[in-house]
Design an enzyme around this catalytic site. Structure first.
Site, PDB file in Angstrom:
ATOM      1  N   ASP A 158       0.980  -1.246   0.069  1.00  0.00           N
ATOM      2  CA  ASP A 158      -0.130  -0.066  -0.101  1.00  0.00           C
ATOM      3  C   ASP A 158       0.906   1.521  -0.014  1.00  0.00           C
ATOM      4  O   ASP A 158       2.057   1.159  -0.602  1.00  0.00           O
ATOM      5  CB  ASP A 158      -1.024  -0.002   1.259  1.00  0.00           C
ATOM      6  CG  ASP A 158      -1.999   0.671   1.086  1.00  0.00           C
ATOM      7  OD1 ASP A 158      -2.269   1.768   1.060  1.00  0.00           O
ATOM      8  OD2 ASP A 158      -3.431  -0.058   0.950  1.00  0.00           O
ATOM      9  N   ASP A 190      -0.547   1.858  18.082  1.00  0.00           N
ATOM     10  CA  ASP A 190      -1.362   0.707  17.997  1.00  0.00           C
ATOM     11  C   ASP A 190      -0.729  -0.241  17.050  1.00  0.00           C
ATOM     12  O   ASP A 190      -1.220  -1.416  16.638  1.00  0.00           O
ATOM     13  CB  ASP A 190      -2.728   1.194  17.509  1.00  0.00           C
ATOM     14  CG  ASP A 190      -3.729   0.892  18.535  1.00  0.00           C
ATOM     15  OD1 ASP A 190      -3.363   0.212  19.453  1.00  0.00           O
ATOM     16  OD2 ASP A 190      -4.987   1.252  18.497  1.00  0.00           O
ATOM     17  N   HIS A 197      -3.671   5.891   4.188  1.00  0.00           N
ATOM     18  CA  HIS A 197      -3.992   4.845   3.452  1.00  0.00           C
ATOM     19  C   HIS A 197      -3.670   3.302   4.176  1.00  0.00           C
ATOM     20  O   HIS A 197      -4.194   2.578   4.599  1.00  0.00           O
ATOM     21  CB  HIS A 197      -4.266   4.781   1.776  1.00  0.00           C
ATOM     22  CG  HIS A 197      -5.109   4.021   1.569  1.00  0.00           C
ATOM     23  ND1 HIS A 197      -5.033   2.504   1.048  1.00  0.00           N
ATOM     24  CD2 HIS A 197      -6.365   3.996   0.978  1.00  0.00           C
ATOM     25  CE1 HIS A 197      -5.985   1.955   0.614  1.00  0.00           C
ATOM     26  NE2 HIS A 197      -6.761   2.573   0.431  1.00  0.00           N
ATOM     27  N   ASN A 200     -14.110   0.157  -6.381  1.00  0.00           N
ATOM     28  CA  ASN A 200     -15.105   1.120  -5.787  1.00  0.00           C
ATOM     29  C   ASN A 200     -15.754   1.760  -7.003  1.00  0.00           C
ATOM     30  O   ASN A 200     -15.944   2.881  -6.867  1.00  0.00           O
ATOM     31  CB  ASN A 200     -14.625   2.056  -4.742  1.00  0.00           C
ATOM     32  CG  ASN A 200     -13.963   1.658  -3.520  1.00  0.00           C
ATOM     33  OD1 ASN A 200     -14.238   0.574  -3.197  1.00  0.00           O
ATOM     34  ND2 ASN A 200     -12.580   2.377  -3.126  1.00  0.00           N
ATOM     35  N   SER A 232     -11.189  -0.861   0.188  1.00  0.00           N
ATOM     36  CA  SER A 232      -9.868  -1.045   0.727  1.00  0.00           C
ATOM     37  C   SER A 232      -9.814  -1.453   2.043  1.00  0.00           C
ATOM     38  O   SER A 232      -8.980  -1.962   2.883  1.00  0.00           O
ATOM     39  CB  SER A 232      -9.135   0.253   0.455  1.00  0.00           C
ATOM     40  OG  SER A 232      -8.633   0.720  -0.817  1.00  0.00           O
TER      41      SER A 232
END
Length: 577
Positions: free
Chosen positions: A130, A139, A162, A253, A317
């Site tokens: 990506d 995290d 992203h 999409n 995604s």
């Protein structure tokens, strides 16, 4: 990528929360009665003295700050506001730790239940191909492995957000803050195949996929796509899949549309994922088509973002890494990429969408993992045929799990290959797991037969083993010739988490009475993994992954072929993880 929509950022949420808390403190004092605990800020010692004089109890007298915390009647606290030496009087409210958020998608696919059952993905490797990953994100930091830049930027750090968002969905740490991922303890590797503008070339993506395969990673997560394909991209997907990588890709999409799945999701060796919203409806933006294999949450998904923050995005995604995290959990438990892919589809939940919209159904992580620590399932497996003659054979099987039942009736179904298995043996009742067998007679000489073990539990559950094959001896055949091992090769796919070896074999027997092939992976004389195959006829071949979690060092890989008369051939090769 231009396919995701932004929501409220964590920063803005905290700003709003802080303003509300301050207002609540002032309003609370204005309407308070009886005794209150307040913080009094003063501008001179006169103010300090006044506050202490009004106090029934001084809770804290700060050393460096001009503040006194005290308990006093509400009327006295309100009166102190008029003292010219007092800057403020406010109720001493409470501050609470920020709780970890369970994103709706992780909850919907029952990944949290899988966590409770002890499934975390530990030992698996996920390549996020990506825009990169924020390696300092609180995290994600504990799960970050390595990375490589293919975009030309020179660093695999995420400058767009992203990739970091996808990484958190797949595998955010369960650490009582921020969010939690579908998997929580797999290792994340960043393949930066997209620039910070969200775009990249076919060659960049293909190189990232190749890298993931060559590193021996378990899952390649591709939240990207194009409306047309590329032979180079397809070659890379096929290479990775054939080398044991589960390739997961967002469908695209372009919705609402028909037969519009993008690439690489449209390739047969990529698992294409569509998107659903919180009400289980198909997301309006989701591409659809016959290539869809699974649906997963993709509408308004909250996850990690660059700068140590969090954000809400929408798109297929976001659906893709839900499946990637689930695949990592299965492969951490020993499944191959093909086994993980099938398990994800077999366990999917039918949510009433068309097959071109949901594929096999909505991702169900707990079900794919077999329920983790929940009730076990009835399980039976088909073994090998032995003592095969012209007219008889002894069929073997194993009752592997009673599934919580007190007993199970077991038997075999069999018939000539290519026909229905409409012959059955007598029923045996077992009250404990273990092997069982039965001898069948009246068979035709020189004939291929299929058979399978069947179990019917006392609680009504049923299970069937995978079919096996054997060949009866030819009329007048002595069966004296031992079988031979014609091919035996090993592809070493070990990484830091697993000792993994793809073992390919080919065997033959001049008498045409092959019975079984057994593979073992052993270290220092102790078996780490094994596999058995029922075979028949004059030749057979196959492949199987043998592995040892967190294993290293030298291993002996052994293949043993046995014919129906008990003749064997064995070959061992030593490999190093």
């Amino acid at each position: 990528m231009s396919d995701d929509s932004n929501g409220i950022s964590r920063r803005n949420v905290l700003k709003m929360a802080g303003s509300s808390a301050a207002a609540a403190g002032l309003a609370g004092l204005a309407t308070a009665s009886g005794q209150v605990e307040v913080n009094v800020g003063f501008s001179s010692d006169h103010g300090r003295v006044a506050a202490k004089e009004k106090a029934d109890e001084v809770v804290r007298d700060f050393d460096s700050l001009d503040i006194v915390t005290a308990k006093m009647p509400a009327a006295s606290a309100k009166g102190l506001r008029n003292n010219p030496h007092v800057r403020y009087v406010e109720e001493n409210g409470e501050v609470h730790a920020l709780a970890q958020t369970l994103p709706w998608g992780v909850d919907r696919v029952d990944a949290d239940v899988a966590h409770d059952n002890g499934n975390t993905g530990s030992g698996a490797d996920i390549a996020i191909l990506d825009t990169g990953i924020d390696s300092d994100h609180p995290d994600l930091q504990a799960n970050i492995g390595t990375g490589k830049d293919f975009s030309g930027k020179g660093s695999w750090e995420d400058g767009a957000g992203h990739g970091t968002h996808c990484a958190g969905i797949a595998n955010a740490v369960d650490n009582s803050q921020g969010v939690v991922g579908v998997s929580t303890e797999a290792t994340l590797h960043a393949g930066k195949v997209l620039g910070d503008d969200g775009s990249g070339s076919f060659a960049d993506v293909a190189a990232g996929i190749e890298w993931a395969a060559d590193q021996g990673y378990d899952v390649a997560s591709l939240s990207l796509g194009a409306s047309s394909g590329s032979t180079a991209l397809q070659d890379a997907v096929d290479y990775a899949y054939n080398n044991g990588v589960l390739v997961v890709s967002s469908a695209g999409n372009s919705g609402p549309c028909t037969d519009c799945v993008g690439y690489p999701a449209a390739y047969s060796n990529a698992l294409a994922v569509s998107s659903t919203d919180e009400d289980d409806s198909l997301s309006s933006f989701s591409s659809t088509g016959s290539e869809i294999e699974l649906a997963a949450p993709g509408g308004s998904v909250y996850s990690t973002y660059t700068g140590g923050g969090y954000d809400t995005l929408s798109g297929t995604s976001m659906s893709c890494p839900h499946v990637s995290g689930a695949g990592a959990q299965l492969m951490a438990n020993g499944a191959s990429n093909t086994e993980a892919r099938q398990a994800l589809k077999d366990s999917a939940e039918d949510i009433g969408l068309g097959s071109n919209e949901q594929g096999a159904g909505l991702l169900d992580v707990e079900a794919a993992l077999g329920g983790g620590g929940g009730d076990p399932a009835l399980a039976v497996s088909t073994g090998s045929a032995s003592n095969v003659t012209e007219t008889e054979a002894t069929l073997g099987g194993s009752l592997d799990d009673l599934g919580g039942a007190s007993s199970a009736d077991v038997y075999f179904e069999y018939g000539e290959s290519g026909t229905t298995l409409d012959n059955t043996t007598a029923t045996q009742t077992l009250s404990a797991t273990g092997s069982f067998s039965d001898t069948v007679s009246g068979l035709n000489a020189g004939t291929d037969y299929d058979f399978r073990a069947v179990a019917n539990a006392s609680d009504g559950d049923s299970a069937t083993g995978t079919a096996g094959t054997f060949t009866t001896s030819s009329s007048g055949g002595g069966g004296d010739t031992a079988p031979t091992i014609d091919t035996f090769s090993i592809n070493n796919r070990s990484n830091g988490g697993w000792a993994r070896f793809e073992v390919s074999w080919g065997v033959s027997d001049a008498d045409g009475d092959l019975a079984s092939v057994d593979l073992t992976l052993a270290q220092s004389g102790s078996t780490a993994d094994s596999a058995s195959f029922s075979v028949g006829g004059s030749s057979a071949s196959g492949s199987q992954r043998l592995q040892d979690k967190k294993g290293s060092g030298s291993y002996d890989v052994t293949v043993t072929v046995t014919d129906a008369n008990g003749n064997t051939a064995t070959q061992t090769t030593t490999v190093t993880a």
